[in-house]
Scaffold this motif. Structure first.
Motif, PDB file in Angstrom:
ATOM      1  N   ASP A  39       0.837  -1.191   0.000  1.00 33.48           N
ATOM      2  CA  ASP A  39       0.000   0.000   0.000  1.00 33.48           C
ATOM      3  C   ASP A  39       0.877   1.249   0.000  1.00 33.48           C
ATOM      4  O   ASP A  39       1.703   1.442   0.891  1.00 33.48           O
ATOM      5  CB  ASP A  39      -0.923   0.021   1.215  1.00 33.48           C
ATOM      6  N   ASP A  40       0.666   2.082  -1.004  1.00 32.49           N
ATOM      7  CA  ASP A  40       1.514   3.256  -1.233  1.00 32.49           C
ATOM      8  C   ASP A  40       0.956   4.476  -0.505  1.00 32.49           C
ATOM      9  O   ASP A  40       0.649   5.497  -1.122  1.00 32.49           O
ATOM     10  CB  ASP A  40       1.611   3.503  -2.746  1.00 32.49           C
ATOM     11  N   GLY A  56      -5.577 -13.487   5.394  1.00 35.12           N
ATOM     12  CA  GLY A  56      -4.390 -14.238   4.997  1.00 35.12           C
ATOM     13  C   GLY A  56      -3.442 -13.469   4.104  1.00 35.12           C
ATOM     14  O   GLY A  56      -2.357 -13.957   3.768  1.00 35.12           O
ATOM     15  N   VAL A  57      -3.821 -12.262   3.710  1.00 36.33           N
ATOM     16  CA  VAL A  57      -2.989 -11.437   2.829  1.00 36.33           C
ATOM     17  C   VAL A  57      -2.075 -10.554   3.673  1.00 36.33           C
ATOM     18  O   VAL A  57      -2.527  -9.885   4.605  1.00 36.33           O
ATOM     19  CB  VAL A  57      -3.875 -10.569   1.909  1.00 36.33           C
ATOM     20  N   LYS A  58      -0.804 -10.560   3.346  1.00 38.21           N
ATOM     21  CA  LYS A  58       0.158  -9.722   4.058  1.00 38.21           C
ATOM     22  C   LYS A  58       0.109  -8.306   3.502  1.00 38.21           C
ATOM     23  O   LYS A  58       0.105  -8.102   2.290  1.00 38.21           O
ATOM     24  CB  LYS A  58       1.568 -10.288   3.898  1.00 38.21           C
ATOM     25  N   VAL A  59       0.073  -7.312   4.388  1.00 37.76           N
ATOM     26  CA  VAL A  59       0.024  -5.914   3.980  1.00 37.76           C
ATOM     27  C   VAL A  59       1.352  -5.246   4.316  1.00 37.76           C
ATOM     28  O   VAL A  59       1.843  -5.335   5.446  1.00 37.76           O
ATOM     29  CB  VAL A  59      -1.128  -5.153   4.665  1.00 37.76           C
ATOM     30  N   ILE A  60       1.931  -4.587   3.331  1.00 40.42           N
ATOM     31  CA  ILE A  60       3.137  -3.782   3.526  1.00 40.42           C
ATOM     32  C   ILE A  60       2.727  -2.330   3.327  1.00 40.42           C
ATOM     33  O   ILE A  60       2.320  -1.936   2.237  1.00 40.42           O
ATOM     34  CB  ILE A  60       4.238  -4.168   2.530  1.00 40.42           C
ATOM     35  N   GLU A  61       2.813  -1.539   4.384  1.00 44.70           N
ATOM     36  CA  GLU A  61       2.421  -0.133   4.315  1.00 44.70           C
ATOM     37  C   GLU A  61       3.658   0.745   4.138  1.00 44.70           C
ATOM     38  O   GLU A  61       4.546   0.778   4.996  1.00 44.70           O
ATOM     39  CB  GLU A  61       1.680   0.282   5.578  1.00 44.70           C
ATOM     40  N   LEU A  62       3.729   1.438   3.014  1.00 45.03           N
ATOM     41  CA  LEU A  62       4.830   2.373   2.783  1.00 45.03           C
ATOM     42  C   LEU A  62       4.539   3.685   3.499  1.00 45.03           C
ATOM     43  O   LEU A  62       3.391   4.104   3.634  1.00 45.03           O
ATOM     44  CB  LEU A  62       5.022   2.607   1.284  1.00 45.03           C
ATOM     45  N   GLU A  63       5.590   4.338   3.949  1.00 40.10           N
ATOM     46  CA  GLU A  63       5.416   5.538   4.777  1.00 40.10           C
ATOM     47  C   GLU A  63       4.936   6.734   3.982  1.00 40.10           C
ATOM     48  O   GLU A  63       4.268   7.614   4.528  1.00 40.10           O
ATOM     49  CB  GLU A  63       6.745   5.880   5.471  1.00 40.10           C
ATOM     50  N   LYS A  64       5.281   6.793   2.692  1.00 39.83           N
ATOM     51  CA  LYS A  64       4.843   7.912   1.867  1.00 39.83           C
ATOM     52  C   LYS A  64       4.503   7.419   0.479  1.00 39.83           C
ATOM     53  O   LYS A  64       4.923   6.330   0.063  1.00 39.83           O
ATOM     54  CB  LYS A  64       5.923   8.996   1.795  1.00 39.83           C
ATOM     55  N   ASN A  65       3.728   8.223  -0.232  1.00 39.46           N
ATOM     56  CA  ASN A  65       3.319   7.866  -1.590  1.00 39.46           C
ATOM     57  C   ASN A  65       4.478   8.156  -2.542  1.00 39.46           C
ATOM     58  O   ASN A  65       4.673   9.294  -2.969  1.00 39.46           O
ATOM     59  CB  ASN A  65       2.069   8.659  -1.979  1.00 39.46           C
ATOM     60  N   ARG A  72       6.120  -1.461  -6.367  1.00 42.71           N
ATOM     61  CA  ARG A  72       6.400  -2.737  -7.026  1.00 42.71           C
ATOM     62  C   ARG A  72       7.777  -3.273  -6.615  1.00 42.71           C
ATOM     63  O   ARG A  72       7.931  -4.477  -6.375  1.00 42.71           O
ATOM     64  CB  ARG A  72       6.321  -2.566  -8.543  1.00 42.71           C
ATOM     65  N   ASN A  73       8.755  -2.398  -6.543  1.00 43.76           N
ATOM     66  CA  ASN A  73      10.088  -2.843  -6.118  1.00 43.76           C
ATOM     67  C   ASN A  73      10.059  -3.368  -4.690  1.00 43.76           C
ATOM     68  O   ASN A  73      10.663  -4.406  -4.383  1.00 43.76           O
ATOM     69  CB  ASN A  73      11.096  -1.700  -6.230  1.00 43.76           C
ATOM     70  N   ALA A  74       9.354  -2.671  -3.807  1.00 43.76           N
ATOM     71  CA  ALA A  74       9.256  -3.117  -2.416  1.00 43.76           C
ATOM     72  C   ALA A  74       8.578  -4.473  -2.335  1.00 43.76           C
ATOM     73  O   ALA A  74       8.984  -5.351  -1.553  1.00 43.76           O
ATOM     74  CB  ALA A  74       8.488  -2.085  -1.591  1.00 43.76           C
ATOM     75  N   GLY A  75       7.547  -4.679  -3.140  1.00 44.97           N
ATOM     76  CA  GLY A  75       6.859  -5.965  -3.141  1.00 44.97           C
ATOM     77  C   GLY A  75       7.729  -7.091  -3.646  1.00 44.97           C
ATOM     78  O   GLY A  75       7.727  -8.195  -3.083  1.00 44.97           O
ATOM     79  N   GLY A 180      15.277  -2.942 -11.109  1.00 50.93           N
ATOM     80  CA  GLY A 180      13.823  -2.886 -11.005  1.00 50.93           C
ATOM     81  C   GLY A 180      13.240  -1.684 -11.718  1.00 50.93           C
ATOM     82  O   GLY A 180      13.828  -1.124 -12.657  1.00 50.93           O
ATOM     83  N   TYR A 181      12.060  -1.288 -11.278  1.00 55.09           N
ATOM     84  CA  TYR A 181      11.430  -0.099 -11.835  1.00 55.09           C
ATOM     85  C   TYR A 181      12.215   1.146 -11.412  1.00 55.09           C
ATOM     86  O   TYR A 181      12.729   1.220 -10.295  1.00 55.09           O
ATOM     87  CB  TYR A 181       9.985   0.021 -11.352  1.00 55.09           C
ATOM     88  N   ASP A 182      12.298   2.103 -12.302  1.00 53.72           N
ATOM     89  CA  ASP A 182      12.994   3.359 -12.019  1.00 53.72           C
ATOM     90  C   ASP A 182      12.104   4.210 -11.116  1.00 53.72           C
ATOM     91  O   ASP A 182      11.124   4.798 -11.565  1.00 53.72           O
ATOM     92  CB  ASP A 182      13.296   4.083 -13.326  1.00 53.72           C
ATOM     93  N   GLU A 183      12.466   4.309  -9.847  1.00 55.97           N
ATOM     94  CA  GLU A 183      11.613   4.988  -8.879  1.00 55.97           C
ATOM     95  C   GLU A 183      11.555   6.496  -9.094  1.00 55.97           C
ATOM     96  O   GLU A 183      10.642   7.151  -8.607  1.00 55.97           O
ATOM     97  CB  GLU A 183      12.066   4.636  -7.463  1.00 55.97           C
ATOM     98  N   GLU A 184      12.503   7.049  -9.836  1.00 57.87           N
ATOM     99  CA  GLU A 184      12.459   8.485 -10.112  1.00 57.87           C
ATOM    100  C   GLU A 184      11.382   8.837 -11.139  1.00 57.87           C
ATOM    101  O   GLU A 184      11.000   9.993 -11.275  1.00 57.87           O
ATOM    102  CB  GLU A 184      13.829   8.986 -10.563  1.00 57.87           C
ATOM    103  N   LEU A 185      10.886   7.832 -11.873  1.00 62.83           N
ATOM    104  CA  LEU A 185       9.809   8.101 -12.824  1.00 62.83           C
ATOM    105  C   LEU A 185       8.476   8.289 -12.117  1.00 62.83           C
ATOM    106  O   LEU A 185       7.573   8.918 -12.649  1.00 62.83           O
ATOM    107  CB  LEU A 185       9.696   6.949 -13.832  1.00 62.83           C
ATOM    108  N   PHE A 186       8.318   7.703 -10.945  1.00 60.70           N
ATOM    109  CA  PHE A 186       7.107   7.756 -10.132  1.00 60.70           C
ATOM    110  C   PHE A 186       5.964   6.999 -10.808  1.00 60.70           C
ATOM    111  O   PHE A 186       5.465   6.011 -10.295  1.00 60.70           O
ATOM    112  CB  PHE A 186       6.681   9.207  -9.852  1.00 60.70           C
ATOM    113  N   TYR A 187       5.530   7.452 -11.961  1.00 57.51           N
ATOM    114  CA  TYR A 187       4.385   6.871 -12.681  1.00 57.51           C
ATOM    115  C   TYR A 187       4.473   7.341 -14.123  1.00 57.51           C
ATOM    116  O   TYR A 187       5.030   8.388 -14.410  1.00 57.51           O
ATOM    117  CB  TYR A 187       3.075   7.362 -12.048  1.00 57.51           C
TER     118      TYR A 187
END
Length: 354
Positions: A39-40, A56-65, A72-75, A180-187
């Motif tokens: 979750d972003d 049964g689903v594991k949730v990973i909460e990111l601190e910021k959007n 995707r990289n974190a997952g 992985g995905y280029d995180e500087e692109l954001f979207y």
């Protein structure tokens, strides 16, 4: 032994409360070995929904959007298995998607990623995304875009170029091995960037045409399917294409495509003026310049892994635009003329590209 002994599903989510239940139900029906929702930093009830309805689903909460690239990289890093079924929260998978993707990869050990064909959620007999080619202007030359499913070209398992990151079964060690995905692109165009870097490094991707995913409405404020072209998307379009081109293309290619690039930019400026979004374009270009040192560092890494020439991967068309941008006959005629110009220029300069 089977090549793919276990699969982790990673669902990337941002404010997808209205989508998540349908997405997760379809993912769980695939028979995966674990499911993670990254979750972003959503501001809606997404996390509460997952914990209440899918314990049964594991949730990973990111601190910021930080955008879907970071999620995707974190997952992928958190997944317990090498093979990851990466899914966006607005995708609903048909019951046999994973089985078909898995079968394609089991018989093709040289392939690191398989993607399904996506259809419109409200019109499942019409293709939405089916991969495509790497248009030399930094765009995806989409295959079968908005084509009736019965008329779509391609069957079985076909070699793929540009990934559309709605859903894919991938080898996370290979993907993370190229950062992985280029995180500087954001979207926006992050999937084109990832698949282009994979292909330049000599990796192979496939599309499994009989595996279908129904694609919902996209992300509010970024997707243009709801009508209009959001300001944030205009900004990212102006910034991200430049970063991708500078990272991935050889210097000779960048020089050779410059006239066509300039023409496209003039047309894009006219569109931005019409939409009242000239400021977003200017901000995007300045953002690209501010990030130039980072882009040049990334360029060195991409070029060091390169195994293929630009002319082996890039194409001259088609120029695919959203139907919402082609509402008038004049707009459609102008788009056809642009497409012919861009194709002609690519035919001229392609043999000279490195």
């Amino acid at each position: 032994m089977a090549r793919i002994s276990a699969v982790s599903a990673v669902v990337c989510n941002y404010n997808g409360e209205g989508y998540l239940a349908g997405c997760l139900e379809s993912v769980l029906a695939q028979g995966v070995d674990e499911v993670l929702v990254v979750d972003d930093a959503s501001s809606d009830g997404s996390v509460a929904l997952v914990r209440a309805r899918f314990p049964g689903v594991k949730v990973i909460e990111l601190e910021k959007n930080s955008g879907p690239c970071a999620a995707r990289n974190a997952g992928m890093r958190a997944a317990g298995n090498r093979w990851v079924l990466a899914v966006d929260n607005d995708a609903v998978l048909e019951t046999d998607v994973l089985a078909k993707l898995r079968a394609a990869l089991e018989t093709r050990p040289e392939v690191c990623l398989a993607q399904p064909r996506s259809v419109l959620f409200d019109e499942p007999t019409r293709v939405h995304y089916d991969g495509g080619g790497f248009h030399y202007l930094g765009l995806i030359a989409l295959r079968n875009a908005y084509t009736p499913l019965a008329e779509a070209v391609g069957e079985g398992v076909v070699e793929a170029d540009a990934l559309v990151a709605i859903c894919a079964l991938l080898d996370r060690e290979v993907v993370l091995g190229i950062c992985g995905y280029d995180e500087e692109l954001f979207y926006l165009a992050e999937d084109l960037d990832l698949s282009l870097r994979l292909k330049l490094a000599g990796e192979r991707l496939v599309s499994v045409e009989e595996a279908l995913v129904r694609h919902r409405g996209g992300t509010a404020g970024l997707s243009f399917r709801g009508g209009g072209y959001p300001r944030r998307r205009v900004y990212l379009h102006a910034r991200n294409r430049r970063r991708i081109l500078l990272k991935c293309y050889r210097a000779r290619t960048l020089l050779l495509i410059l006239p066509a690039f300039a023409l496209y930019e003039c047309v894009w400026l006219l569109f931005a003026l019409k939409e009242g979004e000239l400021g977003a374009v200017i901000r995007g270009r300045f953002a690209f310049l501010r990030a130039l040192p980072s882009t040049l560092r990334a360029r060195r890494a991409v070029q060091a892994r390169r195994k293929l020439c630009d002319r082996e991967l890039l194409c001259g068309g088609p120029l695919v635009l959203s139907p919402s941008l082609l509402a008038s006959g004049g707009a459609r005629g102008a788009a056809r003329l642009l497409d012919r110009c861009f194709r002609a220029w690519w035919r001229l300069v392609r043999p000279l590209c490195g």
